[in-house]
Design an enzyme around this catalytic site. Structure first.
Site, PDB file in Angstrom:
ATOM      1  N   ASP A 170     -90.166  29.675 117.182  1.00  0.00           N
ATOM      2  CA  ASP A 170     -89.964  30.188 118.531  1.00  0.00           C
ATOM      3  C   ASP A 170     -91.106  29.769 119.457  1.00  0.00           C
ATOM      4  OD1 ASP A 170     -88.109  31.472 120.088  1.00  0.00           O
ATOM      5  OD2 ASP A 170     -89.038  33.445 119.921  1.00  0.00           O
ATOM      6  N   ASP A 236     -83.232  36.824 118.398  1.00  0.00           N
ATOM      7  CA  ASP A 236     -84.327  37.792 118.494  1.00  0.00           C
ATOM      8  C   ASP A 236     -83.908  39.172 117.997  1.00  0.00           C
ATOM      9  OD1 ASP A 236     -85.918  35.824 119.654  1.00  0.00           O
ATOM     10  OD2 ASP A 236     -85.190  36.292 121.672  1.00  0.00           O
TER      11      ASP A 236
END
Length: 374
Positions: A170, A236
């Site tokens: 990420d 997420d």
């Protein structure tokens, strides 16, 4: 040479054994190799989308929307199937229907499938309406719930490996990718479907209505017609969600219930804290390389793994969580010591124990439950 045949294991009612076997069959346990594969697949898909969109193939967005419509309808149907089965007569609760070359499907799932497909189809046709965000959130939540119900972490060790890899992924795709691609790969893909317009040479204006990426939850900031939304990617949710479900399973195994004061509560509080940090960083424009966005896993991963690990250390249970022994029933945790050989042997042992036919410890010679084979 004599072989020893085990006698009967612990007695479990047949319906409990069948339910446990069905749950094991439906679930998929992550391991270290799968964690690396998960990272490689996610990276490959994101980079492929970025390159296609940069080359002008915006039609790929419509393909993703169509795939999301089908996947979310299937996920919603699988979640509603138990409620559908509860309304059926006893003889039909587990009935299956042949679908020809497509195999078989449970009757309970088929009964709710038209409703779920209609909901997903309504979103597909009206996805640009000001109210469509609410239906998209329902479908996205169904996809997340189905994923974390299907994929499970067998130990804290594998959880740290998976979340650690996605933590680095990420950060790179959001903050560091501009050093190699001149743009943030993650943000470019996430915002590729925004409405735009182009003025042609003859002075006419060509508008593109936009095709927003569907793999996220959206909440409007004020009037939805303004198009200003707070967004959270499904990745997420599901990546930390695997750790949250692992924590809840540990609570159930060790103390009989998932408690706000247990591992599940610690992981949930950490997730809320991490999400708050990501929102605050975005609000105050804390960024690297000028990227307008935040890698949420930068905050979510340490603030979920940290509280669970700290609580396990304070309780003296960290080795059990790390090895996965905490997930075994209390009567079977002594079958192997903490830190014993893992891998496929451990997975087979856990599966056997959950289904009620694990081998008992070696008996004394002459035991009536064991007999030598010729």
């Amino acid at each position: 040479m004599n072989l020893v045949a085990p006698g009967p294991g612990p007695a479990y009612p047949s319906h409990e054994r069948a339910a446990a076997a069905a749950e094991l069959e439906e679930s998929l346990e992550m391991n270290s190799s799968m964690a690396i594969g998960f990272l490689l697949v996610a990276s490959g898909m994101l980079l492929s989308l970025y390159l296609l969109l940069q080359a002008g193939f915006t039609v790929v967005l419509l393909l993703i929307v169509a795939l999301f419509t089908l996947a979310s309808s299937h996920a919603l149907a699988s979640l509603l199937a138990p409620a559908s089965a509860a309304l059926l007569p006893a003889r039909l609760k587990t009935a299956t229907v042949s679908l020809g070359p497509c195999g078989e499907a449970e009757l309970a799932t088929l009964l709710v499938w038209p409703l779920c497909l209609a909901l997903a189809g309504t979103w597909f046709l009206c996805r640009r309406a000001t109210w469509a965000w609410a239906l998209q959130d329902v479908l996205g939540a169904a996809v997340c719930a189905t994923f974390v119900r299907t994929v499970q972490l067998p130990s804290l060790e594998v959880g740290v490996q998976l979340l650690g890899l996605m933590f680095l992924y990420d950060i790179f795709m959001v903050f560091l990718s501009p050093l190699f691609f001149h743009k943030s790969v993650m943000m470019s893909v996430a915002t590729a479907g925004q409405p735009s317009h182009t003025v042609l040479a003859d002075g006419t204006c060509e508008r593109f209505d936009g095709e927003r990426m569907p793999m996220l939850l959206m909440i409007p900031r004020g009037d939805p017609s303004r198009g200003d939304y707070a967004m959270l990617g499904l990745g997420d949710i599901v990546v930390p969600g695997l750790l949250l479900t692992f924590a809840a399973r540990c609570d159930l195994s060790l103390r009989g219930a998932a408690s706000p004061l247990g591992y599940w509560g610690a992981a949930s509080a950490g997730y809320l804290a991490g999400l708050s940090c990501a929102l605050a960083a975005n609000m105050y424009h804390l960024t690297i390389n000028g990227v307008q966005g935040q890698p949420a896993l930068l905050y979510l991963v340490p603030l979920t793994i940290g509280p669970v690990s700290l609580l396990a250390y304070l309780r003296g249970e960290l080795p059990r969580l790390w090895s996965g022994e905490a997930l075994l029933p209390a009567t079977q945790r002594s079958l192997r010591p903490v830190g014993a050989a893992g891998g496929a042997a451990d997975e087979a042992l856990v599966s056997q124990q959950l289904c009620g036919f694990a081998a008992a410890p070696a008996p004394l010679e002459g035991s009536s439950h064991y007999k030598p084979l010729p």
